[in-house]
Design an enzyme around this catalytic site. Sequence first.
Site, PDB file in Angstrom:
ATOM      1  N   TYR A 192    -104.609 107.202 -56.542  1.00  0.00           N
ATOM      2  CA  TYR A 192    -105.222 108.506 -56.298  1.00  0.00           C
ATOM      3  C   TYR A 192    -104.621 109.625 -57.146  1.00  0.00           C
ATOM      4  CZ  TYR A 192    -106.998 106.168 -52.111  1.00  0.00           C
ATOM      5  OH  TYR A 192    -107.610 105.310 -51.252  1.00  0.00           O
ATOM      6  N   HIS A 225     -90.161  97.336 -67.564  1.00  0.00           N
ATOM      7  CA  HIS A 225     -89.409  97.297 -66.297  1.00  0.00           C
ATOM      8  C   HIS A 225     -90.033  96.266 -65.356  1.00  0.00           C
ATOM      9  CE1 HIS A 225     -86.383  99.252 -63.772  1.00  0.00           C
ATOM     10  NE2 HIS A 225     -87.247  99.242 -62.762  1.00  0.00           N
ATOM     11  N   ARG A 235     -79.440 100.127 -63.153  1.00  0.00           N
ATOM     12  CA  ARG A 235     -80.320 100.506 -62.061  1.00  0.00           C
ATOM     13  C   ARG A 235     -79.944 101.835 -61.408  1.00  0.00           C
ATOM     14  NH1 ARG A 235     -81.357  96.680 -56.939  1.00  0.00           N
ATOM     15  NH2 ARG A 235     -82.079  95.248 -58.547  1.00  0.00           N
TER      16      ARG A 235
END
Length: 815
Positions: free
Chosen positions: A121, A77, A31
């Site tokens: 967006y 993931h 991580r």
Amino acid sequence: MAEEAKYLDLPLEEVIGDRFGRYSKYIIQDRALPDVRDGLKPVQRRILYAMHTERNTFDKPFRKSAKTVGTVIGNYHPHGDSSVYEALVRMSQTWKVRQPLVEMHGNNGSVDGDPPAAMRYTEARLSGIASELLQDIDKETVDFISNFDDTDYEPVVLPAKFPSLLVNGSTGISSGYATDIPPHNLKEVIDTVIYKIEHPDATVDQLMKKLPGPDFPTGGIIQGADGIKQAYETGRGKVMVRGLANVEPLRGGKEQIVITELPYDVNKASMVKKMDELRLERKVEGISEVRDETDRTGLRVVIELKKEADSQSVLHFLYKNTDLQVSYHFNMVAIANKTPTMMSLSGMLESYIAHQREVVKRQSEFDLSKAKKRAHILEGLIYAVSILDDVIATIRASKDKQDAKKQLIAAYDFTEEQAEAIVMLQLYRLTNTDITELEKEAEQLRERINYLNEILADENKLLTVIKDDLKRVRKTYKSERRTQIEQEVEDLKINLEVMVPSEDIVVSVTKAGYIKRTSLRSFGASQVEDMQMKEEDELLHLHEINTTDTLLVFTNKGRYIYIPVHELPDIKWKDMGQHIASMVSISKNEEIVKAIPVRTFSKDFYLISITKNGMIKKTLLEDFKVQRYSRALTAMKLKDDDEIVNVHITDGHHEIFLASNTGYGLWYHEHDVKTIGIKGAGVKSIQLKEGEHVVNGEVFPELSHPSLFIITQRGAGKRMKIDDFEQGSRAKRGLSMLKELKRNPHRIVGFHVVDEDEKVSLTLKSGKKQELLPLDFKYNNRYSNGSFAVDTDQNGEVLKTQKIATYQRAFEEPK
């Protein structure tokens, strides 16, 4: 029969230790920390690989970020979409990474810390240089492992045709480990890798000629080459990073500071807000306005200064008190061989080169295998064309494709692969032109096979391939250095008047330890007697000084408190001041002896401390200047029950007069006292017999003719001329100032050097106080006991005396 319980009885610490150990292993390896080979954390690697497999590359149109995030979560993931999107956005932010790995359309945040637009967006695709990280990943150059649900495969590491860890840096916090690797210039990093390949034993100094230090995407200035060298040698180091600021002239004699580059990872909006707060709170004088003029043409923050402001001091203040200058701590931790490791520069380069060796070797083996297979097929095709009629006859006589292959293998000794290629051959490929092309391709393949064999057999050839790849990337993506590097960290000198509004004020200090500063307006509107004090307290000092001055407060225990005057709270004259104990910790029986205002800690001035048990010490005033003053500091080392009775500031040309309780006075020049350090204990000032002590020690300018005034415990006062005494030398007995009586002899309880208008306050045993004007006393010779001024039969003996504080302008030149 009850079902057997399926529980384990285990100690809590064992369970927590085991589970936390597993969790720590996960966040360290999978991580928070980057891999030293490709410089990526797992989430970044998965994003880039997902975009690569989806053909979302720099030469294709942009694609919705949400689609990429969905692919990453669904295939590789299994975590929250926000963490994946944040990682995707960061790789596109030009102020965070030196070489963006993702190109993004839409709002991807800002240097002001604004959040990016939602992923529905924005649109994204891989950048050109990101494709270099994934180059040849389809050629079995790296290992693949099953994804989380065993439905697909993902790479353990990317081929990484350039050293991404150094180029883009990394930051992360895991369990027990953190990493902070700064970004560097691509061209410099590649030059350093090539130099390291050619000089495996290169020292850090040699490598730093190619890679002088980090190159932040936001530019700025790095100070401290030694910190960079230490980091490259050990993995840890510290440098100062400051923004690029210039002072520009304005009309009317004004100036402005213009900031065009920020330190790395600094939030511009927060920095501008902090600067404006410092202006509003008057923590810094001289700033009239702070404006953020950043627009599409570039970053620009303007600090407009008042007329005659000290621009350099203001700039230094901003460096010291805002994020215009920050410290950057290298902590170069990365995953090497599945283990978190503190990496030196050489270690990083060696790991990257070793990774590239492996990648190029596997790439060459893959290409060689493919070339050999193709050469084998071409060999069959060329032979088949040479006996074309026989081959056609054989195929026409066969039942089907499978039978045709069998017949060809049996009749002409073709292999399975060659027979497959022959039966699949299209008729138009039998022209003379295509036969020539087959032979030409076969020749090229022979050269290719020889070249690949050479790479695998010769280490130098393999290293040349690595260098050629690096040079290609350098040529395509190189850019100029943005960050300047300066050898030394600049010592920031700030004029105090920049930080403190210069204002004349009144400071009062009482014997009980109450201190306050008062505006001249509040003081002028009141009487001195209006000051609120405790009943038994007395005013010790009353000075008109400036807020830029410093007050040194000395206690009887040989300590002093350093107080910048501007830090004293502004309190009305009629209100009680702030007790010294609220500023620093002092002991219960510690009292204030003297408060000395200081304008400049000059080498031309000294402090003379006098103790009760006959010690004296002379120290340079500049030795009392300190940077940290959160506690009381040692002014003089005292032995046993000794106490300081007085402290004076001198210019090296003063006389000293000491008076003992038994009536002896000793006068000598301060030249007799050698200057020693602040931690010393001093030297003997006067010769005392058992039971004797120094009542007070005073100083006065040389060649002056002051009056000496003593008070005895029996209430007698006596004024003498200094000319009645002979000047002696230090540590002598001195001359008698009293007539010795056999019965109830006089003992001195107060001694002062006085001016005409000064008064002395007496404290009697009954607690009553009485004031005396020394001028009322005629001059007496040394051999008298003076004249009685206090009725001690009614109010008891005189216990102590105190010169009554008068209003003084502390730094006014004497007339």
